[in-house]
Write a protein that holds these residues in place. Structure first.
Motif, PDB file in Angstrom:
ATOM      1  N   GLY A   1       0.809   9.079  -0.304  1.00 45.34           N
ATOM      2  CA  GLY A   1      -0.502   8.480   0.410  1.00 45.34           C
ATOM      3  C   GLY A   1      -0.125   7.330   1.105  1.00 45.34           C
ATOM      4  O   GLY A   1      -1.044   6.676   2.386  1.00 45.34           O
ATOM      5  N   ALA A   2       0.381   5.944   0.113  1.00 41.52           N
ATOM      6  CA  ALA A   2      -0.250   4.702   0.340  1.00 41.52           C
ATOM      7  C   ALA A   2       1.747   4.601   1.213  1.00 41.52           C
ATOM      8  O   ALA A   2       1.728   3.956   2.602  1.00 41.52           O
ATOM      9  CB  ALA A   2       0.547   3.889  -1.068  1.00 41.52           C
ATOM     10  N   LEU A   3       2.476   5.981   1.571  1.00 41.23           N
ATOM     11  CA  LEU A   3       2.843   4.934   2.244  1.00 41.23           C
ATOM     12  C   LEU A   3       3.014   5.524   3.857  1.00 41.23           C
ATOM     13  O   LEU A   3       3.144   5.432   4.744  1.00 41.23           O
ATOM     14  CB  LEU A   3       5.016   6.107   2.164  1.00 41.23           C
ATOM     15  N   VAL A   4       2.821   6.879   3.732  1.00 43.84           N
ATOM     16  CA  VAL A   4       1.954   7.290   5.139  1.00 43.84           C
ATOM     17  C   VAL A   4       1.207   6.490   5.468  1.00 43.84           C
ATOM     18  O   VAL A   4       0.815   5.656   7.232  1.00 43.84           O
ATOM     19  CB  VAL A   4       1.099   8.498   5.047  1.00 43.84           C
ATOM     20  N   ARG A   5       0.174   5.924   5.026  1.00 44.18           N
ATOM     21  CA  ARG A   5      -1.096   4.360   5.556  1.00 44.18           C
ATOM     22  C   ARG A   5       0.037   4.089   5.730  1.00 44.18           C
ATOM     23  O   ARG A   5      -0.973   3.323   6.636  1.00 44.18           O
ATOM     24  CB  ARG A   5      -1.948   4.958   4.404  1.00 44.18           C
ATOM     25  N   TRP A   6       0.385   3.058   5.258  1.00 43.24           N
ATOM     26  CA  TRP A   6       1.512   2.606   5.755  1.00 43.24           C
ATOM     27  C   TRP A   6       2.095   2.155   7.006  1.00 43.24           C
ATOM     28  O   TRP A   6       1.791   1.566   7.888  1.00 43.24           O
ATOM     29  CB  TRP A   6       2.414   1.756   4.965  1.00 43.24           C
ATOM     30  N   ARG A   7       2.341   3.048   7.534  1.00 41.76           N
ATOM     31  CA  ARG A   7       3.227   3.415   8.006  1.00 41.76           C
ATOM     32  C   ARG A   7       2.572   3.611   9.668  1.00 41.76           C
ATOM     33  O   ARG A   7       2.456   3.451  10.541  1.00 41.76           O
ATOM     34  CB  ARG A   7       4.151   5.253   8.006  1.00 41.76           C
ATOM     35  N   MET A   8       1.201   4.946   9.253  1.00 43.24           N
ATOM     36  CA  MET A   8       0.488   4.889  10.207  1.00 43.24           C
ATOM     37  C   MET A   8      -0.895   3.480  10.927  1.00 43.24           C
ATOM     38  O   MET A   8      -1.264   3.124  11.777  1.00 43.24           O
ATOM     39  CB  MET A   8      -0.388   6.195  10.136  1.00 43.24           C
TER      40      MET A   8
ATOM     41  N   PRO B   1      -0.631  -0.041  11.616  1.00 43.59           N
ATOM     42  CA  PRO B   1      -0.337  -1.601  11.756  1.00 43.59           C
ATOM     43  C   PRO B   1      -1.181  -2.990  11.425  1.00 43.59           C
ATOM     44  O   PRO B   1      -2.255  -2.951  11.511  1.00 43.59           O
ATOM     45  CB  PRO B   1       0.223  -1.761  13.844  1.00 43.59           C
ATOM     46  N   GLY B   2      -0.378  -4.157  10.703  1.00 45.17           N
ATOM     47  CA  GLY B   2      -0.938  -5.036  10.285  1.00 45.17           C
ATOM     48  C   GLY B   2      -1.378  -4.973   8.844  1.00 45.17           C
ATOM     49  O   GLY B   2      -2.026  -5.848   8.014  1.00 45.17           O
ATOM     50  N   LEU B   3      -1.755  -3.652   8.464  1.00 42.52           N
ATOM     51  CA  LEU B   3      -1.700  -3.270   6.460  1.00 42.52           C
ATOM     52  C   LEU B   3      -0.454  -3.531   6.177  1.00 42.52           C
ATOM     53  O   LEU B   3      -0.086  -2.398   6.392  1.00 42.52           O
ATOM     54  CB  LEU B   3      -2.728  -2.067   6.916  1.00 42.52           C
ATOM     55  N   SER B   4      -0.689  -4.118   5.106  1.00 39.80           N
ATOM     56  CA  SER B   4       0.609  -4.640   4.346  1.00 39.80           C
ATOM     57  C   SER B   4       1.389  -3.127   3.044  1.00 39.80           C
ATOM     58  O   SER B   4       0.013  -2.743   2.867  1.00 39.80           O
ATOM     59  CB  SER B   4       0.352  -5.510   3.609  1.00 39.80           C
ATOM     60  N   LEU B   5       2.032  -2.902   2.723  1.00 40.84           N
ATOM     61  CA  LEU B   5       2.091  -1.192   1.477  1.00 40.84           C
ATOM     62  C   LEU B   5       1.122  -2.327   0.210  1.00 40.84           C
ATOM     63  O   LEU B   5       0.561  -1.241  -0.217  1.00 40.84           O
ATOM     64  CB  LEU B   5       3.738  -2.391   1.226  1.00 40.84           C
ATOM     65  N   ARG B   6       1.143  -2.985   0.332  1.00 41.41           N
ATOM     66  CA  ARG B   6      -0.086  -3.517  -1.058  1.00 41.41           C
ATOM     67  C   ARG B   6      -1.308  -2.793  -0.839  1.00 41.41           C
ATOM     68  O   ARG B   6      -1.866  -2.280  -1.031  1.00 41.41           O
ATOM     69  CB  ARG B   6      -0.099  -4.857  -1.842  1.00 41.41           C
ATOM     70  N   GLU B   7      -1.904  -3.197   0.026  1.00 40.94           N
ATOM     71  CA  GLU B   7      -3.116  -3.413   0.592  1.00 40.94           C
ATOM     72  C   GLU B   7      -3.367  -1.681   1.046  1.00 40.94           C
ATOM     73  O   GLU B   7      -4.074  -1.248   0.402  1.00 40.94           O
ATOM     74  CB  GLU B   7      -3.288  -4.008   1.897  1.00 40.94           C
ATOM     75  N   ALA B   8      -2.322  -1.411   1.775  1.00 48.67           N
ATOM     76  CA  ALA B   8      -2.032   0.496   1.567  1.00 48.67           C
ATOM     77  C   ALA B   8      -2.204   1.540   0.017  1.00 48.67           C
ATOM     78  O   ALA B   8      -3.054   1.820   0.356  1.00 48.67           O
ATOM     79  CB  ALA B   8      -1.023   0.973   2.523  1.00 48.67           C
ATOM     80  N   SER B   9      -0.943   0.982  -0.747  1.00 43.86           N
ATOM     81  CA  SER B   9      -1.578   1.144  -2.245  1.00 43.86           C
ATOM     82  C   SER B   9      -3.197   1.040  -2.566  1.00 43.86           C
ATOM     83  O   SER B   9      -3.529   2.033  -3.049  1.00 43.86           O
ATOM     84  CB  SER B   9      -0.725   0.337  -3.075  1.00 43.86           C
TER      85      SER B   9
END
Length: 671
Positions: free
Chosen positions: A124-131, A133-141
């Motif tokens: 879920g974090a990887l998909v949100r990070w991919r879609m 822009p401007g959101l870091s992987l940590r924030e998506a996690s």
């Protein structure tokens, strides 16, 4: 809920923070737990599983009509629409600055893929990070974890409510035992809501947990209801007509099975979900139920996953154009434009903006604004809007902004005209304070109503107290007096009241009381074109009786000499006897609070004129919760930002500086 800082979103460049992925050992341990749980259910239901007739299941599956498929698809779409709004809601609550449409799209794609492939927090974090822009992987996690935790909490409370209304016998326990357990869960949920209101930030060891606001909690539970009800409906319409399982009978069993599958961590909850559902539903045609579950997995899991993968491949990664924000963030130094608007207004209390903790909600043409503060649950417009702009429009903007942040909208200390407009706009309005003000042109100490004031001034004069405006008072001495004052009273009040800091007080005229050359107290004021408003009033522990009254009388003379027409002693809570309805109990308790009687006696000793101030909110519930949250913010404010504690004498355009004035002795004002 962890707070996500939106700083990286402003740059437009994804900033990749390291994400801890579980190692193979952790993954194997987790999967072994899933397998063990599944085997446990299988052993309990081994006879029923062994009796499965796959030929009969295939035949039942083939009997599913296109009409059933169509209704199941529509119900699944409704469920995913609710799921997508989890993301939009939590993006607003966490302040990621992502557009709602993009947040919803990324949300349903992430959930559709992660619930099918497993490893939900990672996928879920990887998909949100991919879609996004401007959101870091940590924030998506963090966001993914917040969505999962919010759903689990909402599912727990919703399941308890449903089991009270539609009880199921669980693990051999009777209906009343199940209801009692559900009641305990609801009580715990009520305690969590109370904690969110009174203590939203909780520190556990080195972790800082911030609970969502009550409006966000309510919306999450509502979305959970829609999500699970539509998902259960999708399964129910796939059952054969003669299954004997009603929608209301299926829903509580579906909720429990869904939770078991979610907690198990297996992809789509496969295995635990089916075993739990078989255990909870009455004995019947197993083949038809299994066929319906297989059809449901196709329409609710497989089809959305294929659509989500297509959306992921085709997603546009271009950074979206962001609308100009309506909220100007807190800052001790106002921008030149805001400083001009504030200086032109007739509300001196807008000087509270120099405290550096409140924002300004701008009108669409930026020629008007409203001072706005955040509490844990509410977005609060303070005083009246200033500059140009329609008050009703500001109320609508405040309500919209509060909704976007997952907070309640509230207006605090409105003047009568603004309160009347709020009432006409459908807001609930009630008195919250009485402003005490003096007409400087007609003010005289000779009034019979001020005989007590004259006695206080004589005491101060006899003790040798002198009061004067000082342009550059000794900030170190003032800080010591303010610190002693705060320590003796358990801290300073805040939010709608000023708090002492060297930088803040340097923006105000300060009347200083001295005894034998030593500072024994001071009072500071907000100033405008035609009015002064009392802000800070701090006596030293050994200040003689009458010192504070002498400070106010000195300020009256200085304000009048500088062309002010009125001086406000700030506000008092209304008398409980003057209030009708439930609010009367609140003000009755306030009147019994420490220092309330003394403060009222002090201000009324000047025989001031009284003007009502009001609190308003879109509905009665928001009014009550908003008032309680404002009271908490006033009595237990967060620490001021470090920048506001440091003296900075460099003036900026539009800042208010007191003009030079002559000293004044208090004795000359006593009769």
């Amino acid at each position: 809920m962890a707070h996500i800082k939106p700083g990286s979103a402003a740059t437009g460049t994804p900033q990749v923070a390291p994400l801890r992925l579980p190692g193979w050992g952790a993954a194997l341990r987790r999967q072994s737990m899933v397998i063990a749980l599944l085997l446990g259910f299988a052993l309990l239901l081994r006879e029923r599983i062994a009796a499965l007739d796959w030929v009969a299941i295939g035949a039942a599956f083939a009997q599913v009509s296109w009409l059933q498929w169509s209704f199941a698809a529509l119900a699944s779409a409704g469920s995913f629409a609710a799921l997508a709004n989890y993301d939009a809601l939590l993006h607003r609550a966490l302040g990621t600055a992502q557009p709602p449409a993009r947040a919803r799209r990324a949300g349903w794609v992430a959930i559709a893929i992660s619930q099918t492939v497993g490893f939900g927090l990672i996928s879920g974090a990887l998909v949100r990070w991919r879609m996004l822009p401007g959101l870091s992987l940590r924030e998506a996690s963090h966001l993914t974890a917040a969505v999962a935790a919010s759903f689990l909490a909402a599912w727990t409370l919703l399941s308890a409510l449903v089991l009270i209304a539609l009880p199921l016998p669980l693990a051999g326990h009777g209906v009343w035992a199940v209801r009692a357990l559900a009641g305990v869960v609801l009580l715990a949920g009520g305690g969590l809501c109370a904690l969110a209101l009174w203590q939203p930030g909780i520190k556990l060891a080195r972790w800082h947990l911030r609970l969502p606001t009550l409006p966000v909690m309510g919306r999450i539970i509502w979305l959970c209801l829609l999500d699970t009800a539509f998902a259960a409906l999708a399964l129910w319409v796939l059952l054969p007509t003669g299954s004997g399982i009603g929608a209301l009978a299926l829903y509580p069993a579906f909720l429990i099975a869904l939770g078991v599958g979610f907690v198990s961590g297996s992809p789509g909850g496969v295995g635990p979900f089916e075993v739990a559902l078989f255990a909870l539903l009455p004995q019947g045609e197993t083949a038809s139920l299994m066929a319906a579950i297989l059809a449901w997995r196709l329409v609710y899991y497989a089809a959305p996953t294929l659509l989500a993968m297509g959306a992921l491949v085709l997603s546009d990664l271009a950074r979206p154009d962001r609308a100009r924000p309506l909220l100007v963030p807190p800052a001790p130094a106002l921008t030149p434009h805001l400083a001009r608007l504030v200086a032109q207004s007739n509300q001196p209390e807008l000087g509270l903006l120099h405290q550096g903790e409140h924002m300004v909600l701008l009108s669409p043409d930026t020629q008007g604004g409203w001072m706005v503060g955040r509490t844990s649950q509410a977005l609060v417009g303070l005083l009246d809007p200033f500059g140009s702009g329609d008050i009703a429009q500001f109320l609508a903007q405040l309500r919209m902004q509060a909704h976007d942040e997952g907070r309640m909208a509230c207006a605090y200390k409105l003047a009568p005209r603004a309160a009347a407009i709020a009432r006409r706009s459908g807001w609930h309005v009630t008195p919250v304070a009485m402003e005490c003000w003096l007409d400087l042109a007609g003010f005289t100490l000779e009034s019979p109503a001020r005989s007590g004031l004259r006695r206080k001034l004589r005491k101060a004069s006899k003790a040798g107290v002198t009061c004067a405006l000082e342009e550059n008072p000794n900030l170190h001495e003032l800080s010591q007096i303010a610190a002693h004052w705060a320590q003796a009273r358990g801290g300073e009040r805040g939010f709608s009241m000023g708090r002492y800091s060297a930088d803040y007080i340097s923006e105000q005229p300060v009347i200083v009381a001295r005894l034998n050359g030593a500072i024994i107290g001071f009072a500071s004021f907000h100033t405008g074109h035609s009015a002064w408003v009392l802000d800070l009033m701090r006596p030293a522990p050994d200040a003689p009786d009458g010192t504070m009254q002498a400070l106010i009388v000195a300020a009256i003379d200085v304000a009048r000499a500088n062309g002010a027409a009125r001086l406000s002693l700030a506000a008092l809570p209304p008398r409980a006897a003057d209030i009708d309805g439930p609010a009367r109990k609140i003000w009755d308790r306030a009147e019994k609070g420490a220092g309330a009687a003394g403060l009222r006696q002090f201000k009324m000793g000047f025989a001031p004129r009284l003007s009502p101030r009001y609190i308003a909110a879109p509905n009665r519930g928001a009014l009550m919760l908003g008032a309680a949250d404002i009271a908490r913010a006033i009595h237990a404010p967060p620490a001021l930002h470090a920048a506001s504690q440091t003296p900075t004498r460099a003036p900026s355009e539009g800042q208010i500086h007191p003009p030079a004035r002559a000293p004044f002795k208090s004795g000359s004002h006593s009769s």
